[in-house]
Design a protein around this motif. Structure first.
Motif, PDB file in Angstrom:
ATOM      1  N   ILE A  77      37.830  49.144  53.524  1.00  0.00           N
ATOM      2  CA  ILE A  77      37.757  47.688  53.655  1.00  0.00           C
ATOM      3  C   ILE A  77      38.047  47.349  55.112  1.00  0.00           C
ATOM      4  N   LEU A  78      37.025  46.837  55.806  1.00  0.00           N
ATOM      5  CA  LEU A  78      37.106  46.648  57.253  1.00  0.00           C
ATOM      6  C   LEU A  78      37.050  45.168  57.624  1.00  0.00           C
ATOM      7  N   ALA A  79      37.721  44.836  58.730  1.00  0.00           N
ATOM      8  CA  ALA A  79      37.640  43.488  59.308  1.00  0.00           C
ATOM      9  C   ALA A  79      38.035  43.573  60.780  1.00  0.00           C
ATOM     10  N   GLU A  80      37.873  42.464  61.487  1.00  0.00           N
ATOM     11  CA  GLU A  80      38.118  42.459  62.930  1.00  0.00           C
ATOM     12  C   GLU A  80      39.585  42.664  63.271  1.00  0.00           C
ATOM     13  N   THR A  81      40.479  42.221  62.389  1.00  0.00           N
ATOM     14  CA  THR A  81      41.912  42.428  62.601  1.00  0.00           C
ATOM     15  C   THR A  81      42.512  43.011  61.324  1.00  0.00           C
ATOM     16  N   GLU A  82      43.695  43.606  61.466  1.00  0.00           N
ATOM     17  CA  GLU A  82      44.349  44.166  60.292  1.00  0.00           C
ATOM     18  C   GLU A  82      44.701  43.065  59.287  1.00  0.00           C
ATOM     19  N   GLU A  83      45.143  41.929  59.783  1.00  0.00           N
ATOM     20  CA  GLU A  83      45.493  40.821  58.896  1.00  0.00           C
ATOM     21  C   GLU A  83      44.287  40.369  58.080  1.00  0.00           C
ATOM     22  N   LEU A  84      43.134  40.247  58.747  1.00  0.00           N
ATOM     23  CA  LEU A  84      41.914  39.845  58.039  1.00  0.00           C
ATOM     24  C   LEU A  84      41.474  40.917  57.038  1.00  0.00           C
ATOM     25  N   ALA A  85      41.699  42.173  57.361  1.00  0.00           N
ATOM     26  CA  ALA A  85      41.313  43.254  56.450  1.00  0.00           C
ATOM     27  C   ALA A  85      42.135  43.204  55.165  1.00  0.00           C
ATOM     28  N   TRP A  86      43.439  42.968  55.291  1.00  0.00           N
ATOM     29  CA  TRP A  86      44.262  42.883  54.082  1.00  0.00           C
ATOM     30  C   TRP A  86      43.926  41.622  53.274  1.00  0.00           C
ATOM     31  N   ALA A  87      43.581  40.540  53.963  1.00  0.00           N
ATOM     32  CA  ALA A  87      43.128  39.340  53.248  1.00  0.00           C
ATOM     33  C   ALA A  87      41.821  39.628  52.511  1.00  0.00           C
ATOM     34  N   LYS A  88      40.963  40.414  53.134  1.00  0.00           N
ATOM     35  CA  LYS A  88      39.705  40.803  52.487  1.00  0.00           C
ATOM     36  C   LYS A  88      39.979  41.651  51.253  1.00  0.00           C
ATOM     37  N   ALA A  89      40.961  42.538  51.323  1.00  0.00           N
ATOM     38  CA  ALA A  89      41.328  43.346  50.154  1.00  0.00           C
ATOM     39  C   ALA A  89      41.808  42.455  49.013  1.00  0.00           C
ATOM     40  N   ASP A  90      42.619  41.449  49.325  1.00  0.00           N
ATOM     41  CA  ASP A  90      43.083  40.512  48.295  1.00  0.00           C
ATOM     42  C   ASP A  90      41.907  39.762  47.668  1.00  0.00           C
ATOM     43  N   ALA A  91      40.933  39.371  48.503  1.00  0.00           N
ATOM     44  CA  ALA A  91      39.763  38.654  47.981  1.00  0.00           C
ATOM     45  C   ALA A  91      38.917  39.562  47.092  1.00  0.00           C
ATOM     46  N   ILE A  92      38.800  40.840  47.467  1.00  0.00           N
ATOM     47  CA  ILE A  92      38.058  41.802  46.644  1.00  0.00           C
ATOM     48  C   ILE A  92      38.732  41.965  45.289  1.00  0.00           C
ATOM     49  N   LEU A  93      40.052  42.048  45.291  1.00  0.00           N
ATOM     50  CA  LEU A  93      40.784  42.181  44.033  1.00  0.00           C
ATOM     51  C   LEU A  93      40.567  40.959  43.146  1.00  0.00           C
ATOM     52  N   ALA A  94      40.583  39.770  43.730  1.00  0.00           N
ATOM     53  CA  ALA A  94      40.368  38.542  42.954  1.00  0.00           C
ATOM     54  C   ALA A  94      38.958  38.513  42.371  1.00  0.00           C
ATOM     55  N   ARG A  95      37.967  38.915  43.170  1.00  0.00           N
ATOM     56  CA  ARG A  95      36.590  38.939  42.657  1.00  0.00           C
ATOM     57  C   ARG A  95      36.444  39.973  41.551  1.00  0.00           C
ATOM     58  N   ALA A  96      37.087  41.122  41.709  1.00  0.00           N
ATOM     59  CA  ALA A  96      37.017  42.153  40.679  1.00  0.00           C
ATOM     60  C   ALA A  96      37.630  41.669  39.367  1.00  0.00           C
TER      61      ALA A  96
END
Length: 362
Positions: A232-251
């Motif tokens: 799970i990649l993003a421009e910053t580490e903070e954005l990457a972890w937020a992206k992981a949370d969003a993936i979990l919510a979508r799942a």
């Protein structure tokens, strides 16, 4: 060690976060994602096997026909095709693709699902014993210059022989997967590559040592090692972890729409139990290993992630490379978009870091 990347080509546009809307076998999707993997710099693309999925052997032949360099990594289950027939099928496809296939041997951990295809061996350790015999016969069919006999518990062959052999002298690469003691014993006897799901540094180090010991016991060189993650990649580490949370919510939302229900108790296979044990230790482990999706799905398949910027995730992959892993299976949650993103940044960055490390070592 030669670094390799494996991607994943599904039969349609779906994942834990995308509910399928098209046909079960969406040919346009298969072709598009396969070509994207080739253009992104992947070395291989995995095709999964399940008792209700389209046949990956035939899908793999089609993918090879629409690509030029991509190796087609085909999962198959021993026990449902005669090993002599199976060996000739793969040797034939090896020639048709000019050596661009490899075999992922999946013994299968869930008897309740395996019986859909008529499995008659309920005990998992016995299924691995059957797998070992199966690969004995396959290897003999691929290598014997004269007819051979084989008298095992599960397979008996009289005068077996194949006129067609694998295209190259080294044969077709055989990956063996599994985390149980029985799986590691089979790997020690047969694996060219041993495939692991993404675990902590400590767990990966331990299982590599066990596989190497099993190979040595069989007077074989150590296999190579493959490790699977969902980066799970993003421009910053903070954005990457937020992206992981969003993936979990979508799942979670997709589970509700699909009616998915986790069964009671522990999963049948050892690999999933190991991932769930990691998830019980915490959602974030080591530098950037994320277990959130494994916990949600019951660790059904490859379900742990490395989370961070492309540079950070490449550095985490380098840590595993230092432990002896030189093949990485990386697949995302948006099959096409993530494959392209990995090819744009993660794959080249990891190759660069590995090249630097090797240069320093030299």
């Amino acid at each position: 060690m030669a670094l390799e990347f494996i991607g994943y080509v599904g039969n349609n546009n779906s994942s834990e976060t995308i509910l399928r809307s098209g046909p079960v076998l969406d040919i346009d999707h298969v072709e598009t994602v396969a070509k994207a993997h080739e253009n992104a710099g992947f070395d291989r693309a995995l095709l999964a096997f399940h008792s209700d999925l389209p046949d990956p052997l035939q899908v793999g032949q089609h993918i090879a026909s629409v690509t030029q360099r991509l190796n087609v990594f085909i999962a198959q289950r021993p026990g449902f095709t005669a090993p002599t027939v199976f060996a000739r099928q793969f040797a034939t496809l090896d020639h048709l693709t000019k050596g661009r296939i490899s075999l992922n041997v999946i013994t299968g951990g869930d008897h309740a699902e395996l019986v859909h295809d008529g499995n008659t061996v309920p005990d998992k350790d016995e299924r691995y014993a059957r797998t070992s015999e199966f690969l004995d016969v396959v290897r003999a069919e691929w290598t014997s210059d004269t007819p051979f006999d084989y008298d095992g518990k599960y397979y008996q062959v009289k005068g077996g022989f194949s006129q067609i052999k694998p295209l190259r002298p080294e044969g077709i690469p055989v990956f063996v997967a599994g985390a149980s003691d029985a799986a590691i014993e089979v790997a020690g006897r047969h694996a060219d590559i041993f495939a692991l799901w993404g675990e902590t540094y400590e767990e990966v180090r331990s299982i590599i040592a066990r596989v190497r010991a099993a190979a040595a016991k069989n007077n074989r060189p150590s296999p190579r090692f493959s490790l699977s993650f969902r980066p799970i990649l993003a421009e910053t580490e903070e954005l990457a972890w937020a992206k992981a949370d969003a993936i979990l919510a979508r799942a979670q939302a997709v589970q509700e729409l699909s009616g998915f229900k986790r069964g009671p108790g522990q999963p049948a296979n050892e690999g999933s139990r190991r991932l769930l044990a990691l998830a019980a230790q915490g959602e974030r482990l080591d530098k950037r290993l994320w277990t959130g999706l494994a916990k949600l799905t019951g660790a059904r398949g490859n379900s742990t992630s490395l989370v961070g910027t492309p540079q950070q995730v490449a550095e985490a992959l380098l840590d595993y490379y230092a432990l002896g892993v030189d093949i990485f299976l990386i697949r995302g949650f948006d099959p096409l978009v993530d494959a392209i993103e990995y090819g744009r940044e993660l794959i080249p960055l990891t190759r660069e870091l590995v090249a630097r490390r090797e240069a320093v070592a030299a």
